[in-house]
Motif scaffolding. Structure first.
Motif, PDB file in Angstrom:
ATOM      1  N   ARG A  78       0.812  -1.219   0.000  1.00 32.21           N
ATOM      2  CA  ARG A  78       0.000   0.000   0.000  1.00 32.21           C
ATOM      3  C   ARG A  78       0.843   1.266   0.000  1.00 32.21           C
ATOM      4  N   GLY A  79       1.918   1.276   0.731  1.00 33.03           N
ATOM      5  CA  GLY A  79       2.751   2.475   0.799  1.00 33.03           C
ATOM      6  C   GLY A  79       3.585   2.714  -0.438  1.00 33.03           C
ATOM      7  N   TRP A  80       3.742   1.684  -1.262  1.00 35.56           N
ATOM      8  CA  TRP A  80       4.621   1.791  -2.432  1.00 35.56           C
ATOM      9  C   TRP A  80       3.872   2.109  -3.710  1.00 35.56           C
ATOM     10  N   SER A  81       2.613   1.742  -3.769  1.00 40.71           N
ATOM     11  CA  SER A  81       1.892   1.861  -5.030  1.00 40.71           C
ATOM     12  C   SER A  81       0.410   2.095  -4.778  1.00 40.71           C
ATOM     13  N   GLU A  82      -0.201   2.856  -5.652  1.00 45.25           N
ATOM     14  CA  GLU A  82      -1.648   3.058  -5.595  1.00 45.25           C
ATOM     15  C   GLU A  82      -2.360   2.007  -6.448  1.00 45.25           C
ATOM     16  N   ASP A  83      -1.600   1.148  -7.099  1.00 41.54           N
ATOM     17  CA  ASP A  83      -2.155   0.126  -7.983  1.00 41.54           C
ATOM     18  C   ASP A  83      -2.652  -1.052  -7.146  1.00 41.54           C
ATOM     19  N   TYR A  84      -3.896  -1.397  -7.317  1.00 44.35           N
ATOM     20  CA  TYR A  84      -4.489  -2.477  -6.532  1.00 44.35           C
ATOM     21  C   TYR A  84      -4.574  -3.784  -7.303  1.00 44.35           C
ATOM     22  N   LYS A  85      -3.770  -3.949  -8.316  1.00 45.49           N
ATOM     23  CA  LYS A  85      -3.792  -5.193  -9.074  1.00 45.49           C
ATOM     24  C   LYS A  85      -2.899  -6.205  -8.369  1.00 45.49           C
ATOM     25  N   ILE A  86      -3.359  -6.705  -7.253  1.00 43.34           N
ATOM     26  CA  ILE A  86      -2.597  -7.644  -6.438  1.00 43.34           C
ATOM     27  C   ILE A  86      -2.887  -9.055  -6.923  1.00 43.34           C
ATOM     28  N   LYS A  87      -1.834  -9.733  -7.315  1.00 40.96           N
ATOM     29  CA  LYS A  87      -1.965 -11.094  -7.821  1.00 40.96           C
ATOM     30  C   LYS A  87      -1.631 -12.057  -6.682  1.00 40.96           C
ATOM     31  N   VAL A  88      -2.500 -13.032  -6.460  1.00 44.53           N
ATOM     32  CA  VAL A  88      -2.251 -14.050  -5.439  1.00 44.53           C
ATOM     33  C   VAL A  88      -2.107 -15.388  -6.151  1.00 44.53           C
ATOM     34  N   ASP A  89      -0.927 -15.971  -6.038  1.00 46.69           N
ATOM     35  CA  ASP A  89      -0.660 -17.278  -6.619  1.00 46.69           C
ATOM     36  C   ASP A  89       0.311 -18.011  -5.695  1.00 46.69           C
ATOM     37  N   ASN A  90       0.794 -19.149  -6.108  1.00 42.34           N
ATOM     38  CA  ASN A  90       1.701 -19.923  -5.249  1.00 42.34           C
ATOM     39  C   ASN A  90       2.969 -19.149  -4.912  1.00 42.34           C
ATOM     40  N   GLU A  91       3.469 -18.359  -5.871  1.00 41.10           N
ATOM     41  CA  GLU A  91       4.659 -17.549  -5.619  1.00 41.10           C
ATOM     42  C   GLU A  91       4.386 -16.515  -4.526  1.00 41.10           C
ATOM     43  N   THR A  92       3.233 -15.871  -4.592  1.00 41.39           N
ATOM     44  CA  THR A  92       2.850 -14.878  -3.584  1.00 41.39           C
ATOM     45  C   THR A  92       2.757 -15.529  -2.203  1.00 41.39           C
ATOM     46  N   ARG A  93       2.125 -16.694  -2.143  1.00 39.81           N
ATOM     47  CA  ARG A  93       1.980 -17.409  -0.870  1.00 39.81           C
ATOM     48  C   ARG A  93       3.347 -17.785  -0.296  1.00 39.81           C
ATOM     49  N   MET A  94       4.249 -18.277  -1.156  1.00 39.12           N
ATOM     50  CA  MET A  94       5.569 -18.683  -0.697  1.00 39.12           C
ATOM     51  C   MET A  94       6.382 -17.485  -0.207  1.00 39.12           C
ATOM     52  N   LYS A  95       6.323 -16.375  -0.940  1.00 40.72           N
ATOM     53  CA  LYS A  95       7.060 -15.180  -0.520  1.00 40.72           C
ATOM     54  C   LYS A  95       6.574 -14.687   0.841  1.00 40.72           C
ATOM     55  N   LEU A  96       5.251 -14.679   1.032  1.00 39.89           N
ATOM     56  CA  LEU A  96       4.703 -14.232   2.307  1.00 39.89           C
ATOM     57  C   LEU A  96       5.122 -15.183   3.425  1.00 39.89           C
ATOM     58  N   ALA A  97       5.062 -16.483   3.156  1.00 42.23           N
ATOM     59  CA  ALA A  97       5.479 -17.471   4.160  1.00 42.23           C
ATOM     60  C   ALA A  97       6.949 -17.265   4.532  1.00 42.23           C
ATOM     61  N   LEU A  98       7.796 -17.033   3.535  1.00 48.68           N
ATOM     62  CA  LEU A  98       9.219 -16.815   3.814  1.00 48.68           C
ATOM     63  C   LEU A  98       9.450 -15.533   4.611  1.00 48.68           C
ATOM     64  N   GLU A  99       8.723 -14.477   4.259  1.00 45.16           N
ATOM     65  CA  GLU A  99       8.865 -13.225   5.014  1.00 45.16           C
ATOM     66  C   GLU A  99       8.476 -13.420   6.472  1.00 45.16           C
ATOM     67  N   LEU A 100       7.413 -14.181   6.712  1.00 42.81           N
ATOM     68  CA  LEU A 100       6.979 -14.430   8.089  1.00 42.81           C
ATOM     69  C   LEU A 100       7.970 -15.317   8.837  1.00 42.81           C
ATOM     70  N   VAL A 101       8.409 -16.391   8.190  1.00 40.62           N
ATOM     71  CA  VAL A 101       9.321 -17.340   8.836  1.00 40.62           C
ATOM     72  C   VAL A 101      10.676 -16.692   9.104  1.00 40.62           C
ATOM     73  N   LEU A 102      11.190 -15.932   8.143  1.00 44.51           N
ATOM     74  CA  LEU A 102      12.532 -15.366   8.265  1.00 44.51           C
ATOM     75  C   LEU A 102      12.572 -14.023   8.989  1.00 44.51           C
ATOM     76  N   SER A 103      11.436 -13.569   9.461  1.00 46.44           N
ATOM     77  CA  SER A 103      11.380 -12.294  10.176  1.00 46.44           C
ATOM     78  C   SER A 103      12.231 -12.340  11.444  1.00 46.44           C
ATOM     79  N   SER A 104      12.858 -11.232  11.758  1.00 48.47           N
ATOM     80  CA  SER A 104      13.655 -11.152  12.985  1.00 48.47           C
ATOM     81  C   SER A 104      12.771 -11.265  14.230  1.00 48.47           C
ATOM     82  N   HIS A 105      11.478 -11.072  14.071  1.00 45.30           N
ATOM     83  CA  HIS A 105      10.539 -11.178  15.191  1.00 45.30           C
ATOM     84  C   HIS A 105      10.106 -12.612  15.461  1.00 45.30           C
ATOM     85  N   ASN A 106      10.420 -13.533  14.551  1.00 41.93           N
ATOM     86  CA  ASN A 106      10.025 -14.933  14.697  1.00 41.93           C
ATOM     87  C   ASN A 106      11.015 -15.645  15.619  1.00 41.93           C
TER      88      ASN A 106
END
Length: 105
Positions: free
Chosen positions: A50-78
């Protein structure tokens, strides 16, 4: 806030009904495609972008799911990050060994 009882303690203040509020829907708000069950992924992606773009064409696919999972797992808060990485590496090693056995057969 306006619906809380403390707001209406005065005899001059009328407690509003929810139907008294006007519903305003912005024209440019993003929306998930119909018949998809990825609302949590879509919202997380929207929050991140949201902070980077006003474009709402958000694509959700296996790549999106994997990237989000990796961001959550590899977070310094985890606090379980190292354990998850260790288990994932072990699982990958097992899969590679199975793959080798199948290709040898």
């Amino acid at each position: 806030m306006l619906l809380h009882d403390s707001f209406c303690k005065s005899q001059y203040t009328k407690k509003p009904h929810i139907s008294d509020f006007a519903l305003v829907v912005p024209d440019d708000i993003g929306q998930q495609l119909p018949d998809l069950n990825d609302c949590g992924i879509w919202v997380a992606k929207w929050m991140m972008e949201r902070g980077w773009s006003e474009d709402y064409k958000i694509k959700v696919d296996n790549e999106t799911r994997m990237k989000l999972a990796l961001e959550l797992v590899l977070s310094s808060h985890n606090t379980q990050k190292n354990e998850v990485i260790k288990l994932a590496a072990g699982n990958w090693k097992n899969l590679e060994e199975k793959k080798k056995r199948i290709s040898v057969s």
